[in-house]
Design a protein around this motif. Structure first.
Motif, PDB file in Angstrom:
ATOM      1  N   ARG A  83      24.445 -14.210  18.411  1.00  0.00           N
ATOM      2  CA  ARG A  83      23.899 -15.146  17.430  1.00  0.00           C
ATOM      3  C   ARG A  83      23.776 -14.464  16.084  1.00  0.00           C
ATOM      4  NH1 ARG A  83      23.597 -19.272  14.624  1.00  0.00           N
ATOM      5  NH2 ARG A  83      21.620 -20.295  14.159  1.00  0.00           N
ATOM      6  N   GLU A 102      12.297 -18.061  16.671  1.00  0.00           N
ATOM      7  CA  GLU A 102      12.734 -19.083  17.628  1.00  0.00           C
ATOM      8  C   GLU A 102      13.712 -18.499  18.630  1.00  0.00           C
ATOM      9  OE1 GLU A 102      11.536 -22.158  18.154  1.00  0.00           O
ATOM     10  OE2 GLU A 102      10.045 -21.405  16.732  1.00  0.00           O
ATOM     11  N   TRP A 103      14.603 -17.624  18.171  1.00  0.00           N
ATOM     12  CA  TRP A 103      15.568 -16.996  19.072  1.00  0.00           C
ATOM     13  C   TRP A 103      14.858 -16.124  20.102  1.00  0.00           C
ATOM     14  CZ3 TRP A 103      17.253 -11.915  20.001  1.00  0.00           C
ATOM     15  CH2 TRP A 103      18.473 -11.789  20.680  1.00  0.00           C
ATOM     16  N   LYS A 143      11.810 -16.551  21.220  1.00  0.00           N
ATOM     17  CA  LYS A 143      11.128 -17.448  22.156  1.00  0.00           C
ATOM     18  C   LYS A 143      12.110 -18.020  23.186  1.00  0.00           C
ATOM     19  CE  LYS A 143       7.423 -18.880  19.012  1.00  0.00           C
ATOM     20  NZ  LYS A 143       6.850 -20.015  18.224  1.00  0.00           N
ATOM     21  N   GLU A 144      13.322 -18.333  22.728  1.00  0.00           N
ATOM     22  CA  GLU A 144      14.330 -18.853  23.649  1.00  0.00           C
ATOM     23  C   GLU A 144      14.747 -17.794  24.673  1.00  0.00           C
ATOM     24  OE1 GLU A 144      17.455 -20.065  21.099  1.00  0.00           O
ATOM     25  OE2 GLU A 144      16.347 -21.759  20.230  1.00  0.00           O
ATOM     26  N   ARG A 145      14.670 -16.535  24.277  1.00  0.00           N
ATOM     27  CA  ARG A 145      15.084 -15.449  25.174  1.00  0.00           C
ATOM     28  C   ARG A 145      13.970 -15.035  26.137  1.00  0.00           C
ATOM     29  NH1 ARG A 145      18.520 -16.820  22.524  1.00  0.00           N
ATOM     30  NH2 ARG A 145      18.907 -17.902  24.477  1.00  0.00           N
ATOM     31  N   ASN A 151      12.299 -16.181  28.569  1.00  0.00           N
ATOM     32  CA  ASN A 151      12.373 -16.444  30.010  1.00  0.00           C
ATOM     33  C   ASN A 151      13.705 -16.039  30.621  1.00  0.00           C
ATOM     34  OD1 ASN A 151       9.747 -17.582  30.169  1.00  0.00           O
ATOM     35  ND2 ASN A 151      10.550 -19.501  29.321  1.00  0.00           N
ATOM     36  N   ASP A 152      14.570 -15.410  29.801  1.00  0.00           N
ATOM     37  CA  ASP A 152      15.859 -14.959  30.320  1.00  0.00           C
ATOM     38  C   ASP A 152      15.676 -13.738  31.208  1.00  0.00           C
ATOM     39  OD1 ASP A 152      16.974 -16.946  28.844  1.00  0.00           O
ATOM     40  OD2 ASP A 152      17.836 -15.634  27.302  1.00  0.00           O
TER      41      ASP A 152
END
Length: 500
Positions: free
Chosen positions: A170, A230-231, A233-235, A237-238
């Protein structure tokens, strides 16, 4: 794999690299600044390790950033001096290992947000692209924007050679600095919207070009930060860890912090812009804490080169010394041009509150980040770098193992040999301090001399020892020639140093 043998999700740390633009050694409170409050970076230093003798590989940004990304000195690339203009082609080869590509190959999610300034192979309106490599490369392509005019770019087409071609999943940022066109955000491999309007020119040194409708310079860093948060936060739970590279536009000119930062410092708009960087650090740190992953994350904070001191309209440099006690400024071979703040925090692995005097080059960030992830650089990569973490098991500074080569804006070399600094020029090396006056001489057959300083007793580089220490001059010359042997730098290795 059963539960007993499965490695814990956070066996490898998340990694955050925050790189400020033109933030000097003396701009942070933990490095002595009193005119600029930097509570978040100061807290990072208290909770981690603060290095006092860290240096960018160059005194200007594009070459310094190349070294951080590749672990190599930038004069091994097509860029031998100065910085890239805004539409210059990419200077990192597509097959060159980068810290991002190495981490991505091992399973890390990788995101880069903010200033790039390592070149992009833009598509021209005739459908072609200029390149810095191979038979199609052109002399002076990297420095002279008139060879690549802004109205020749087809912004509706993607570019190549950017972050997403070099290991990042990204990318959201800007192509160069805020003083360079286009005035537009860039997402992945193209601009967000089409730049069609003339960009605003409101300070000396801004380059003409195009902007997208509604563009505001003072909103850039806010947007980089929100995208990065935001990126993350998206990661969260990865299964795989992440590598976040946040590259700020501040405090580089134009110094345009958002209004809420005005007056935060006592060092003008430039000082307020350092406060903006501190706020960005806080936003990232707060997010790590909110996500419960701060202890499992290594955070590195530094800057790409020294601060400029030739723009009095930007802020006070008489009472606030942005490069601390060191001589010179951005672009110079003197330490003010390249001695950088460097803070590393990793609660799970590093003892808090350390202040280290180990000699560091920012190219060392490459193998250090990989070491934190349990990796080693690909064979043949990062040849100008060593792992910082491996040197922290001793309470005293440990030798780097490789000399640190300094490089000025004008392409002049310097070398650190233990406490000695050897500059292969007699003044700034055509840095920002040169101004309009004659700037001494550069090491050559006609002027086979330079300057030697003992930084242990003379950190301000005031007393030249060149005539007194011919042994140090000869040793530095030999070492530098061995390092630059195959790099086509133009350094005159056939010239023997002589007393001036």
């Amino acid at each position: 794999m059963d539960e007993r043998t499965e490695p814990p999700r956070n066996a490898r740390p998340n990694i955050v690299l925050i790189l400020a633009d033109d933030m000097g050694w003396g701009d942070l409170g933990c490095y002595g600044a009193s005119a600029i409050p930097t509570p978040r970076m100061d807290a990072m230093a208290r909770d981690g390790v603060r290095f006092t003798d860290a240096h960018s590989s160059s005194a200007v940004c594009s070459p310094s950033r190349y070294s951080i990304m590749t672990g190599r000195y930038a004069w091994r690339s097509p860029l031998k001096q100065h910085v890239l203009h805004s539409h210059a082609p990419a200077i990192i080869e597509s097959n060159r290992p980068t810290v991002a590509s190495e981490l991505s190959a091992s399973g890390y999610a990788t995101g880069m947000f903010g200033k790039w300034h390592l070149g992009l192979d833009w598509t021209r309106k005739d459908g072609t692209r200029l390149t810095a490599f191979g038979d199609d490369a052109q002399d002076d392509l990297l420095h002279h924007p008139e060879q690549y005019p802004a109205d020749d770019i087809d912004y509706s087409q993607p570019f190549v050679g950017g972050p997403c071609d070099l290991g990042f999943d990204r990318f959201f940022g800007i192509a160069g600095s805020l003083d360079m066109p286009p005035s537009a955000f860039v997402s992945q491999d193209r601009t967000v919207g089409l730049p069609t309007l003339p960009r605003d020119i409101y300070i000396q040194g801004q380059d003409p070009g195009l902007k997208v409708d509604g563009w505001r310079d003072d909103e850039a860093d806010l947007r980089f930060t929100s995208e990065a948060v935001e990126w993350m936060k998206e990661r969260a739970n990865d299964e795989e860890p992440f590598f976040l590279f946040l590259s700020t536009a501040a405090p580089h000119r134009p110094c345009v912090p958002p209004e809420q930062f005005h007056g935060m410092s006592q060092a003008g708009l430039r000082g307020d812009s350092v406060c903006l960087v501190d706020w960005m650090v806080g936003q990232i740190d707060d997010t790590l804490a909110d996500l419960g992953i701060a202890d499992d994350t290594i955070v590195l904070i530094t800057s790409d080169n020294g601060a400029p001191m030739v723009y009095p309209a930007d802020g006070d440099t008489e009472h606030h010394h942005p490069n601390g006690p060191y001589r010179g400024q951005k672009g110079d071979i003197w330490d003010g041009g390249h001695r950088e703040p460097l803070i590393v925090r990793w609660p799970a692995a590093l003892e808090a509150g350390q202040v280290r005097d180990d000699l560091i080059c920012l190219s060392d960030i490459f193998p250090t980040i990989l070491a934190a992830a349990g990796l080693s650089p690909t064979e043949g990569a990062a040849e100008d770098a060593v792992d910082i973490l491996a040197r922290l098991d001793s309470p005293l500074p440990r030798p780097r193992g490789l000399p640190v080569v300094h490089h000025s804006m004008g392409g002049v070399f310097g070398l650190r040999l233990e406490q000695y600094k050897v500059n292969f020029c007699t003044e700034s090396g055509r840095g920002f301090s040169a101004g309009a006056r004659e700037d001494g001489t550069i090491y050559s057959a006609d002027a086979p001399f330079g300057r030697i300083y003992d930084l242990e007793s003379d950190p301000g580089e005031t007393t030249d020892l060149w005539a007194l220490r011919p042994d140090i001059a000869a040793q530095a010359h030999q070492v530098l020639c061995e390092i630059t042997d195959r790099a086509e730098t133009g350094f005159p290795c056939d010239v023997a140093p002589t007393p001036q």
